[in-house]
Design a protein around this motif. Structure first.
Motif, PDB file in Angstrom:
ATOM      1  N   LEU A  32       0.830  -1.208   0.000  1.00  0.00           N
ATOM      2  CA  LEU A  32       0.000   0.000   0.000  1.00  0.00           C
ATOM      3  C   LEU A  32       0.866   1.259   0.000  1.00  0.00           C
ATOM      4  CD1 LEU A  32      -2.836  -0.972   2.447  1.00  0.00           C
ATOM      5  CD2 LEU A  32      -2.981  -0.585  -0.005  1.00  0.00           C
ATOM      6  N   ARG A 109       4.499 -12.332  -0.581  1.00  0.00           N
ATOM      7  CA  ARG A 109       3.201 -11.641  -0.595  1.00  0.00           C
ATOM      8  C   ARG A 109       2.969 -10.977  -1.951  1.00  0.00           C
ATOM      9  NH1 ARG A 109       5.006  -8.442   3.986  1.00  0.00           N
ATOM     10  NH2 ARG A 109       5.234  -9.905   5.711  1.00  0.00           N
ATOM     11  N   GLN A 112       2.046 -13.532  -4.578  1.00  0.00           N
ATOM     12  CA  GLN A 112       0.707 -14.038  -4.294  1.00  0.00           C
ATOM     13  C   GLN A 112      -0.341 -13.030  -4.758  1.00  0.00           C
ATOM     14  OE1 GLN A 112       0.145 -14.993  -0.192  1.00  0.00           O
ATOM     15  NE2 GLN A 112      -1.595 -16.309  -0.599  1.00  0.00           N
ATOM     16  N   THR A 116      -3.110 -13.054  -8.553  1.00  0.00           N
ATOM     17  CA  THR A 116      -4.546 -12.817  -8.425  1.00  0.00           C
ATOM     18  C   THR A 116      -5.055 -12.309  -9.763  1.00  0.00           C
ATOM     19  OG1 THR A 116      -4.583 -12.326  -6.075  1.00  0.00           O
ATOM     20  CG2 THR A 116      -6.136 -11.141  -7.435  1.00  0.00           C
ATOM     21  N   VAL A 175       4.406 -24.045  -2.212  1.00  0.00           N
ATOM     22  CA  VAL A 175       3.542 -22.895  -2.442  1.00  0.00           C
ATOM     23  C   VAL A 175       2.374 -22.894  -1.462  1.00  0.00           C
ATOM     24  CG1 VAL A 175       1.915 -21.866  -4.079  1.00  0.00           C
ATOM     25  CG2 VAL A 175       4.162 -22.615  -4.862  1.00  0.00           C
ATOM     26  N   GLY A 176       1.783 -24.059  -1.301  1.00  0.00           N
ATOM     27  CA  GLY A 176       0.639 -24.167  -0.417  1.00  0.00           C
ATOM     28  C   GLY A 176       1.010 -23.826   1.021  1.00  0.00           C
ATOM     29  N   ALA A 183      -1.125 -16.577   5.663  1.00  0.00           N
ATOM     30  CA  ALA A 183      -2.481 -16.114   5.953  1.00  0.00           C
ATOM     31  C   ALA A 183      -2.577 -15.818   7.442  1.00  0.00           C
ATOM     32  CB  ALA A 183      -3.505 -17.151   5.523  1.00  0.00           C
TER      33      ALA A 183
ATOM     34  N   ARG B 109     -10.469 -17.948  -6.305  1.00  0.00           N
ATOM     35  CA  ARG B 109      -9.801 -16.668  -6.577  1.00  0.00           C
ATOM     36  C   ARG B 109     -10.092 -15.654  -5.485  1.00  0.00           C
ATOM     37  NH1 ARG B 109     -12.671 -16.427 -11.670  1.00  0.00           N
ATOM     38  NH2 ARG B 109     -11.894 -18.139 -12.945  1.00  0.00           N
ATOM     39  N   GLN B 112      -8.144 -16.424  -2.344  1.00  0.00           N
ATOM     40  CA  GLN B 112      -6.723 -16.153  -2.588  1.00  0.00           C
ATOM     41  C   GLN B 112      -6.460 -14.647  -2.502  1.00  0.00           C
ATOM     42  OE1 GLN B 112      -5.339 -17.670  -6.327  1.00  0.00           O
ATOM     43  NE2 GLN B 112      -3.205 -17.631  -5.684  1.00  0.00           N
ATOM     44  N   TYR B 113      -7.400 -13.885  -3.053  1.00  0.00           N
ATOM     45  CA  TYR B 113      -7.281 -12.428  -3.022  1.00  0.00           C
ATOM     46  C   TYR B 113      -7.443 -11.919  -1.593  1.00  0.00           C
ATOM     47  CZ  TYR B 113      -8.486  -7.559  -4.218  1.00  0.00           C
ATOM     48  OH  TYR B 113      -8.526  -6.205  -4.320  1.00  0.00           O
ATOM     49  N   VAL B 115      -6.822 -13.309   1.377  1.00  0.00           N
ATOM     50  CA  VAL B 115      -5.763 -13.526   2.351  1.00  0.00           C
ATOM     51  C   VAL B 115      -4.502 -12.727   2.037  1.00  0.00           C
ATOM     52  CG1 VAL B 115      -6.598 -15.798   3.007  1.00  0.00           C
ATOM     53  CG2 VAL B 115      -4.886 -15.591   1.209  1.00  0.00           C
ATOM     54  N   THR B 116      -4.507 -12.085   0.907  1.00  0.00           N
ATOM     55  CA  THR B 116      -3.447 -11.124   0.604  1.00  0.00           C
ATOM     56  C   THR B 116      -3.417 -10.081   1.710  1.00  0.00           C
ATOM     57  OG1 THR B 116      -3.490 -11.336  -1.785  1.00  0.00           O
ATOM     58  CG2 THR B 116      -2.980  -9.177  -0.923  1.00  0.00           C
ATOM     59  N   GLU B 117      -2.250  -9.810   2.247  1.00  0.00           N
ATOM     60  CA  GLU B 117      -2.206  -8.912   3.402  1.00  0.00           C
ATOM     61  C   GLU B 117      -2.870  -7.567   3.149  1.00  0.00           C
ATOM     62  OE1 GLU B 117       2.138  -6.770   2.972  1.00  0.00           O
ATOM     63  OE2 GLU B 117       1.377  -7.381   4.910  1.00  0.00           O
ATOM     64  N   VAL B 118      -2.693  -7.044   1.937  1.00  0.00           N
ATOM     65  CA  VAL B 118      -3.275  -5.748   1.612  1.00  0.00           C
ATOM     66  C   VAL B 118      -4.782  -5.767   1.831  1.00  0.00           C
ATOM     67  CG1 VAL B 118      -3.589  -4.028  -0.191  1.00  0.00           C
ATOM     68  CG2 VAL B 118      -1.518  -5.411  -0.149  1.00  0.00           C
ATOM     69  N   TRP B 120      -6.611  -8.359   3.428  1.00  0.00           N
ATOM     70  CA  TRP B 120      -6.932  -8.875   4.754  1.00  0.00           C
ATOM     71  C   TRP B 120      -6.911  -7.769   5.804  1.00  0.00           C
ATOM     72  CZ3 TRP B 120      -9.500 -12.933   5.860  1.00  0.00           C
ATOM     73  CH2 TRP B 120      -9.413 -13.584   7.098  1.00  0.00           C
ATOM     74  N   VAL B 175      -3.974 -26.601  -1.580  1.00  0.00           N
ATOM     75  CA  VAL B 175      -3.939 -25.151  -1.745  1.00  0.00           C
ATOM     76  C   VAL B 175      -2.889 -24.762  -2.783  1.00  0.00           C
ATOM     77  CG1 VAL B 175      -3.316 -22.987  -0.601  1.00  0.00           C
ATOM     78  CG2 VAL B 175      -4.799 -24.625   0.557  1.00  0.00           C
ATOM     79  N   SER B 179      -3.465 -22.986  -6.382  1.00  0.00           N
ATOM     80  CA  SER B 179      -2.756 -21.740  -6.654  1.00  0.00           C
ATOM     81  C   SER B 179      -2.070 -21.808  -8.010  1.00  0.00           C
ATOM     82  CB  SER B 179      -1.686 -21.526  -5.586  1.00  0.00           C
ATOM     83  OG  SER B 179      -1.867 -20.321  -4.934  1.00  0.00           O
TER      84      SER B 179
END
Lengths: 253, 253
Positions: A32, A109, A112, A116, A175-176, A183, B109, B112-113, B115-118, B120, B175, B179
């Motif tokens: 961000l 991150r 990942q 998306t 990866v998993g 998470a 999808r 997956q999106y 749990v992305t820190e941004v 989440w 997972v 992915s």
DNA sequence: CCGATTTTTGAACCCGATTCATATTTCGGC
DNA sequence: GCCGAAATATGAATCGGGTTCAAAAATCGG
């Protein structure tokens, strides 16, 4: 025409600068924290100039990821030639990846986030190709190790599965586990700790299940730990992994 | 106070409406197609009303994911009681998940999106908790199957690994494969096709590596295929999976 | 029915990615 | 060295969509 050459060089240098600074920003302030106009200002260029290199913010992110993937991939190059059994070399690949992820939490991150679909859709085709290509050496290392394991008889001979498909197992497991480990709060909720230790054990189960010799039981913690240490030592010796990375870093800084 | 009850019911119904419509939008137009003001208008409410239910767009996404996760989790409840060996029940869990993912590509999808820190980071604590809780039955099913396997001697007795940690292997494998399979063009680049077939084979390797009886070699495609079909048939019989989902859908529609 | 309280409304606000008209620099020919 | 054309850089303006909040409407207890 030498002028043209210089122009091209300068352009590439500028692009490298953008990518480098963007990476710093991400490391320090998270995804961000990366703002196009701020980044441009940081580098003492106008916002529009940034857009002459990257079609979009996502495109820039892909460029950052590609650069780091190249660094990451470089670590795998020497693994097939290591003085270890084929199975231990496979473990070396997994350990190298774990170490890289541990030292570059933002990298994981980022990738990942990138894959998306929402984000990936805004990445230009050349950058996508570049990112995929950057990972090629990893696949080559895996391929080489699996191929040699077959040749040496450590793995049962061809059973309708290609080298890549064989490598897919540990790859997906890796990866998993990274996904789950990243998470926030997920594994904690299930009272699971030290996910990478489990990754290693399940990796051994997977290899043993494929009858990759010499077999090693995943449920003998001390044996697993000893093997991990042995392979890590060889990696350190070969200058692959943490120590090597730290050295490069201080040399560069 | 009955008025209060009604109010609460109405509020919940409205929230369900928002979530349902949001899910439709995502299914039809993708994550990008979901716009807060459009969604509110669709439901004939003002934008602000939407924000009385969801702290942010991400919060809404988490609510959608939680709802679908509940549906998904419900499918696993009956698996531990299935008339199959413990190892086959474990396979049943994996197959159920593969089928669910195949029928709900947007669900995967989305999570997956999320749990992305941004992303989440913008989900409220209660929603996070709700999402984690929604997945609980899955973990319980896995736990039950592993525990029974131990009790029946299909798995070597306790070896410093908990039921959850044992289940972590197939979970991560799953997972990870999802992915990789979802990353546009990635597996194609390595000439790997039908990733879920490979997932099943590597799953068997993993189980065999842990000495989960009866062992089954991953490199005998016909045996693997037969076992897959056998378990799928039992799942169909029990009304778990595709057939059941399709039936529900047509009944609801 | 009235004033107080709660809920709903949607236009305005805000933020940051992206664009593009304008200014600047580079270049080849004279 | 100078000139106009072409390429490049600039950053203020545009745009889009998530979020807010003052005003309007609905609900409530008395």
């Amino acid at each position: 025409m030498s002028t043209e050459d210089r122009r091209k060089r300068e352009r590439e240098a500028r692009e490298a600068l953008f990518i480098e600074r963007a990476h710093e920003r991400i490391r320090e302030d998270g995804l961000l924290g990366l703002q196009m106009s701020k980044l441009a200002a940081d580098c003492e260029y106008a916002t529009g100039t940034l857009y002459q290199h990257f079609a979009s913010r996502e495109d820039l992110l892909a460029a950052v990821a590609a650069r780091t993937t190249r660094e990451r991939a470089a670590r795998f190059r020497a693994i097939p030639a290591l003085d270890l059994g084929t199975r231990s070399r496979m473990l070396a690949i997994v350990l190298t990846d774990i170490d890289f992820a541990a030292h570059n939490p933002d990298y994981y991150r980022l990738t990942q986030y990138l894959v998306t679909e929402v984000v990936w859709a805004n990445v230009s085709a050349p950058r996508r190709a570049a990112l995929l290509e950057a990972g090629q050496p990893i696949s080559e290392a895996v391929h080489a190790v699996v191929a040699e394991a077959r040749k040496q008889g450590d793995l049962p001979p061809a059973c309708e599965i290609s080298e890549e498909e064989m490598g897919l197992g540990p790859w997906a497991l890796n990866v998993g586990m990274q996904s789950l480990a990243n998470a926030q709060g997920l594994l904690d909720a299930y009272d699971i700790h030290r996910p990478y230790d489990h990754l290693i054990r399940h990796f051994h189960a997977l290899m043993t299940g494929w009858r990759w010799e010499p077999r090693l039981d995943p449920d003998e913690p001390s044996v697993v730990r000893a093997e991990t240490e042995r392979v890590r030592a060889v990696l350190r010796e070969a200058g692959i992994g943490d120590a090597a990375a730290d050295r490069e870093e201080s040399a560069a800084g």
